[in-house]
Design an enzyme around this catalytic site. Structure first.
Site, PDB file in Angstrom:
ATOM      1  N   ARG A 100       5.431  -7.064  10.873  1.00  0.00           N
ATOM      2  CA  ARG A 100       6.600  -6.234  10.536  1.00  0.00           C
ATOM      3  C   ARG A 100       7.753  -7.106  10.056  1.00  0.00           C
ATOM      4  O   ARG A 100       8.719  -6.617   9.489  1.00  0.00           O
ATOM      5  CB  ARG A 100       7.100  -5.411  11.740  1.00  0.00           C
ATOM      6  CG  ARG A 100       6.138  -4.427  12.355  1.00  0.00           C
ATOM      7  CD  ARG A 100       5.507  -3.517  11.358  1.00  0.00           C
ATOM      8  NE  ARG A 100       4.229  -4.044  10.913  1.00  0.00           N
ATOM      9  CZ  ARG A 100       3.641  -3.679   9.771  1.00  0.00           C
ATOM     10  NH1 ARG A 100       4.208  -2.823   8.959  1.00  0.00           N
ATOM     11  NH2 ARG A 100       2.480  -4.201   9.415  1.00  0.00           N
ATOM     12  N   ASP A 157      -1.614   7.862   4.119  1.00  0.00           N
ATOM     13  CA  ASP A 157      -1.234   6.496   4.497  1.00  0.00           C
ATOM     14  C   ASP A 157      -1.975   6.114   5.788  1.00  0.00           C
ATOM     15  O   ASP A 157      -2.341   6.989   6.571  1.00  0.00           O
ATOM     16  CB  ASP A 157       0.279   6.449   4.732  1.00  0.00           C
ATOM     17  CG  ASP A 157       0.839   5.046   4.555  1.00  0.00           C
ATOM     18  OD1 ASP A 157       0.059   4.132   4.224  1.00  0.00           O
ATOM     19  OD2 ASP A 157       2.060   4.860   4.740  1.00  0.00           O
ATOM     20  N   GLU A 158      -2.207   4.846   6.008  1.00  0.00           N
ATOM     21  CA  GLU A 158      -2.781   4.351   7.270  1.00  0.00           C
ATOM     22  C   GLU A 158      -4.102   5.047   7.624  1.00  0.00           C
ATOM     23  O   GLU A 158      -4.299   5.484   8.758  1.00  0.00           O
ATOM     24  CB  GLU A 158      -1.778   4.557   8.422  1.00  0.00           C
ATOM     25  CG  GLU A 158      -0.358   4.123   8.132  1.00  0.00           C
ATOM     26  CD  GLU A 158      -0.148   2.618   8.280  1.00  0.00           C
ATOM     27  OE1 GLU A 158      -1.149   1.901   8.444  1.00  0.00           O
ATOM     28  OE2 GLU A 158       1.013   2.178   8.204  1.00  0.00           O
ATOM     29  N   LYS A 167       0.828  -1.207   0.000  1.00  0.00           N
ATOM     30  CA  LYS A 167       0.000   0.000   0.000  1.00  0.00           C
ATOM     31  C   LYS A 167       0.861   1.256   0.000  1.00  0.00           C
ATOM     32  O   LYS A 167       0.628   2.174  -0.785  1.00  0.00           O
ATOM     33  CB  LYS A 167      -0.920   0.016   1.233  1.00  0.00           C
ATOM     34  CG  LYS A 167      -1.931  -1.124   1.251  1.00  0.00           C
ATOM     35  CD  LYS A 167      -2.855  -1.025   2.447  1.00  0.00           C
ATOM     36  CE  LYS A 167      -2.142  -1.204   3.769  1.00  0.00           C
ATOM     37  NZ  LYS A 167      -1.531  -2.543   3.935  1.00  0.00           N
ATOM     38  N   THR A 168       1.848   1.264   0.866  1.00  0.00           N
ATOM     39  CA  THR A 168       2.719   2.434   0.920  1.00  0.00           C
ATOM     40  C   THR A 168       3.514   2.556  -0.377  1.00  0.00           C
ATOM     41  O   THR A 168       3.787   3.654  -0.854  1.00  0.00           O
ATOM     42  CB  THR A 168       3.673   2.325   2.129  1.00  0.00           C
ATOM     43  OG1 THR A 168       2.886   2.084   3.298  1.00  0.00           O
ATOM     44  CG2 THR A 168       4.466   3.596   2.309  1.00  0.00           C
ATOM     45  N   GLN A 199      -5.320  -3.262  10.908  1.00  0.00           N
ATOM     46  CA  GLN A 199      -4.183  -2.624  11.563  1.00  0.00           C
ATOM     47  C   GLN A 199      -4.570  -1.347  12.302  1.00  0.00           C
ATOM     48  O   GLN A 199      -3.726  -0.493  12.562  1.00  0.00           O
ATOM     49  CB  GLN A 199      -3.089  -2.308  10.534  1.00  0.00           C
ATOM     50  CG  GLN A 199      -2.466  -3.554   9.932  1.00  0.00           C
ATOM     51  CD  GLN A 199      -1.304  -3.209   9.028  1.00  0.00           C
ATOM     52  OE1 GLN A 199      -0.316  -2.628   9.445  1.00  0.00           O
ATOM     53  NE2 GLN A 199      -1.419  -3.558   7.754  1.00  0.00           N
TER      54      GLN A 199
END
Ligand SMILES: Nc1ncnc2c1ncn2[C@@H]1O[C@H](COP(=O)(O)OP(=O)(O)OP(=O)(O)O)[C@@H](O)[C@H]1O
Length: 799
Positions: free
Chosen positions: A627, A226-227, A34-35, A257
């Site tokens: 992560r 983002d996020e 996504k990033t 998340q």
DNA sequence: ATAGCGTCCGACCGG
DNA sequence: CGGACGCTAT
């Protein structure tokens, strides 16, 4: 510009990047890129001729902002990225407020209250109002006020809509509204905004000033976030207000998340987008590129236990990899040594770098015991020699700018820009000038009565009827004279560095510390010097990238928002990263070690009542696990030292959510020797002796003494601290600084000249452009093409 | 007004 | 254990 970068995307990612017809949402699982879509999209847009200042790109954490800058920088070699509006929500909107402050009734030189300033201001207000600070705990009140602001509830709204007051009555703090009101008044009188105000007032600015709103709607053609699952009401509202008919929004997120509900984050913000933007195009990414199959399986197995979630299909082509390990230790002390050993041995066996490791935990306080173990390098070897220390770097915790001596200096800087009440309280009697608490309280009360700042009262004590004796009045007058004197330093044309250096000189802050030569004082002197270096560097960067002189006010803004600037000397070298799971969101490491996977931390003892809380805590562990690229190791202990006392704790209930076949359970021999009280867990252990954990000598861990190695506080004072580079919001960050360099004229250079830049390293000049401002394009060995403004760029000519 | 010392309390996550 | 606070002696 790398030519074929679009080909580095899979078909879904590519579609998301190339889509520019309207609003879009990318919703996908961890590690699906996504990033990457966001960063490539920025590159693509610039490539298509969109101007950098038409693009706003927002992240939540400072670290994520830095990572995104670095990723974009690698894609876009010679682009002039200085004008890109890229940074955290808070830093970007602090800048917009700075430009429009008068529209919300503030001056453009407003200062920012950091969290401790807010709590301290609230504490004083509670005292003034005569409330019991056990019932009205300043930190809880601050949290409540923060939540209200994030929900866009002003003190007036609070009075109007009884719903909020009802909540506080139930929480047994009926006078919250009074405190809230007083706090806002004091902030306004002081020309200070707290962190939440930055979002709150941005909304007010856009809501009440259609012209301003129209201008920004016009300016920002693309807004990328983002996020998004972690936006709160105020943040979501800003985006909605900024998104005009011509604005294309591109937000990415993953409901699994969402881990910031404590500051008002609401998953519905991402799920409701569709109803707000009817044309919203949704992209789903299903391939995970980050983690091994084993890690992904464990993460999915865990998150499947959540009832409230939108199930996503996710797969990977990565290999199975190593199994995720769970290690039981006897104590947190032993656990920290197992962590150090595991890192050292993995590095040795598999040729990792220190920076390939991250140690993640629930709370910052957990870092202390781990630091000790890393400092000692882990276990003594067979011959009794200690191993060399493992270099590490901590994000979060006590930041460089929070240290006493640094903060005192920053408060003097504030005195020049805008003497807010909290700054005055801090330094009015430092260095000692005989103005004690009694006098400060009198000034404060007088200011509150007359609805002005304390500085106003100090400036005209007679006018405001300040009731103190003659001697004190003289002391106040000489304090004012001192501040007047340093205010003269901030004349037009002077850059932040000159002003800052002048302030430190005139106030004698360094001289005070020369007094006695304790290591602490030497370290404090070095920190002040380091603060000045940081200002210098900030000014240089700003000049080089934007062509403007950085003001002290700009520097102060960034310093206030840099809550994660750490203070380790070898910060820029190869080192292990220590941070909370929250701070790790969006990042990735080849090896992730999760410490303290116990039932009072995962889930936190505070969040065990409601299902929604438990599920968020489960997501937190999910974020931690995802992560990891190659190895994921979770550890828990039977006893943990809390408040100085070893306290028995249970393993995290979340371990039981994971399919046992996916895990490799082991325990240290010391843990095994103490027949456990958690049989349901113990029965899951493998008999096999995973990497010799049973081999470790139990007695090595039995003592839990503080004096084995320097504490963090001790070691901090043994070495100079230094903040990481502070870079202006709108500027893309370079590499760590080494060396200096000077400015050059065009005739000293030609295509092919090799130069060495202070931050970018060595590179070859590939183009010289003399049209407007002389610019050169340099192909740097490490970073690729970059465009430099010749009059500001500092470098040496190598050949 | 303040330095120094003893006592008490309590412990989340970020900008 | 370690930070915040309050009391006491100057
Ligand atoms: N198409 C691709 N080809 C190769 N690598 C990729 C591709 N897409 C993503 N990656 C890599 O996968 C990793 C994860 O990507 P990224 O950080 O963008 O994922 P994300 O969806 O934002 O994850 P998270 O939600 O966990 O933050 C990165 O190392 C990225 O470079």
């Amino acid at each position: 510009m790398q030519s074929n970068y679009i080909e580095q995307l899979n078909p879904q990612q590519k579609a998301a990047v190339l889509y520019t017809d309207g609003p879009e949402l990318v919703i996908a699982g961890a590690g699906s890129g996504k990033t990457r879509v966001l960063t490539y999209k920025i590159a693509y847009l610039l490539d298509q001729g969109v101007a950098p200042w038409q693009i706003m790109a927002l992240t939540f954490t400072n670290k994520a902002a830095r990572e995104m800058r670095e990723r974009v920088e690698l894609l876009l070699d010679a682009q002039d990225l200085g004008k890109l509006w890229m940074g955290t929500f808070h830093s970007i909107f602090a800048r917009i407020l700075r430009l429009n402050a008068e529209k919300i009734g503030f001056k453009s030189n407003y200062t920012i209250y950091d969290a401790s300033d807010s709590v301290s201001a609230i504490k004083h207000i509670i005292k003034d109002l005569g409330y019991d600070d056990k019932v009205y705990k300043p930190s809880s009140i601050q949290a409540r006020i923060s939540n209200l602001k994030n929900a866009m509830v002003s003190p007036a709204d609070y009075k109007r809509d009884k719903r909020w007051a009802q909540e506080d009555i139930e929480a047994k703090r009926p006078y919250l509204g009074v405190i809230y009101d007083a706090y806002c008044t004091q902030c306004r009188n002081s020309q200070a905004l707290d962190f939440d105000d930055l979002l709150y007032y941005t909304n007010v600015l856009l809501r009440d000033n259609p012209d301003v709103r129209a201008r920004y709607m016009q300016q920002f053609k693309y807004i990328l976030v983002d996020e998004y699952q972690d936006t709160n009401f105020a943040q979501d509202l800003i985006i909605k207000q900024l998104a005009g008919d011509d604005t294309k929004i591109c937000v990415v997120g993953d409901d699994a998340q969402s881990i910031y509900s404590f500051r008002g984050a609401n998953i519905d913000n991402i799920l409701n987008l569709q109803s707000i933007y009817p044309g919203l195009k949704i992209f789903k990414l299903e391939e995970n590129y980050r983690s091994t199959q084993n890690i992904l399986d464990v993460a999915n197995s865990l998150i499947a236990a959540n009832t409230h979630q939108y199930r996503k299909h996710i797969f990977t082509h990565n290999g199975a990899g190593k199994k995720v390990r769970v290690i039981r230790c006897a104590s947190d002390y032993e656990e920290s040594y197992i962590i150090a050993n595991t890192i050292a041995s993995l590095k040795r066996q598999a040729g990792y770098k220190w920076s390939d490791f991250a140690v993640l935990y629930r709370t910052n306080s957990q870092s202390r015991v781990i630091e000790k173990a890393l400092n000692s390098g882990g276990l003594a070897n067979d011959h009794g020699h200690m191993r060399s220390p493992i270099p590490y770097r901590i994000y979060g915790g006590l930041a460089f700018f929070q240290r006493k001596e640094v903060k005192d200096a920053l408060c003097y800087f504030k005195m020049v820009i805008n003497p807010d009440d909290e700054a005055i309280r801090r330094i009015i009697n430092y260095p000692r000038r005989g103005i004690g608490d009694t006098t400060v309280e009198k000034i404060h009360r007088c200011a509150a009565r007359k609805k002005v700042s304390m500085w106003e009262v100090i400036t005209r004590p007679g006018f405001y009827g300040l009731d103190v004796n003659r001697g004190t009045l003289g002391k106040i007058a000489s304090f004012k004279a001192k501040v007047d004197e340093i205010q003269q330093l901030d004349r037009a044309g002077k850059d932040a560095y000159e002003t800052a250096r002048g302030i430190i000189e005139k106030t004698g802050l360094l001289e005070i510390l020369m007094g006695d030569k304790t290591p602490e004082n030497i370290s404090r002197q070095e920190n002040l010097q380091e603060l000045l270096n940081s200002v210098k560097e900030y000014v240089d960067n700003h000049l080089e990238e934007t062509g403007n002189v950085a003001t002290l006010a700009e520097y102060l803004t960034d310093a206030a928002l840099a809550t994660d600037q750490d203070n380790d000397q070898n910060a820029d070298g190869d080192c292990v990263t220590l941070m909370t799971v929250h701070a790790a969101k969006g990042l990735e490491y080849r090896n992730v070690i999760i410490s303290g996977v116990e039932d009072n931390r995962f889930p936190s003892y505070k969040n065990q009542d409601r299902l929604a809380q438990i599920e968020e805590e489960r997501r937190l562990l999910y974020v931690a696990i995802t992560r990891a690229k190659e190895n994921c190791i979770m550890l828990y202990s039977d006893t943990v030292v809390m408040a100085g006392k070893p306290t028995p704790v249970a393993p995290s209930r979340f371990i039981m959510d994971i399919d046992p076949k996916l895990l490799l359970m082991s325990q240290t021999s010391f843990a095994a020797s103490k027949a456990g009280s958690y049989d349901s867990y113990h029965s899951r252990w493998d008999r096999e002796n995973e990497e010799g954990y049973k081999e470790h000598n139990a007695h090595q861990y039995q003592s839990h003494r503080a004096s084995d190695s320097p504490t963090r506080a001790e070691s901090q004072h043994l070495q100079a601290a230094s903040p990481r580079r502070l870079t202006p919001v709108r500027q893309v960050q370079g590499r760590p600084t080494t060396g200096g360099g000077s400015a050059h004229t065009p005739d000293e250079l030609h295509v092919g000249t090799v130069i060495k830049h202070a931050r970018f390293g060595e590179g070859t000049v590939t183009n010289i452009d003399l049209t407007t401002d002389a610019k050169i394009t340099v192909n740097f060995n490490a970073l690729g093409q970059k465009l430099l403004l010749l009059k500001f760029a500092k470098f040496d000519i190598v050949g």
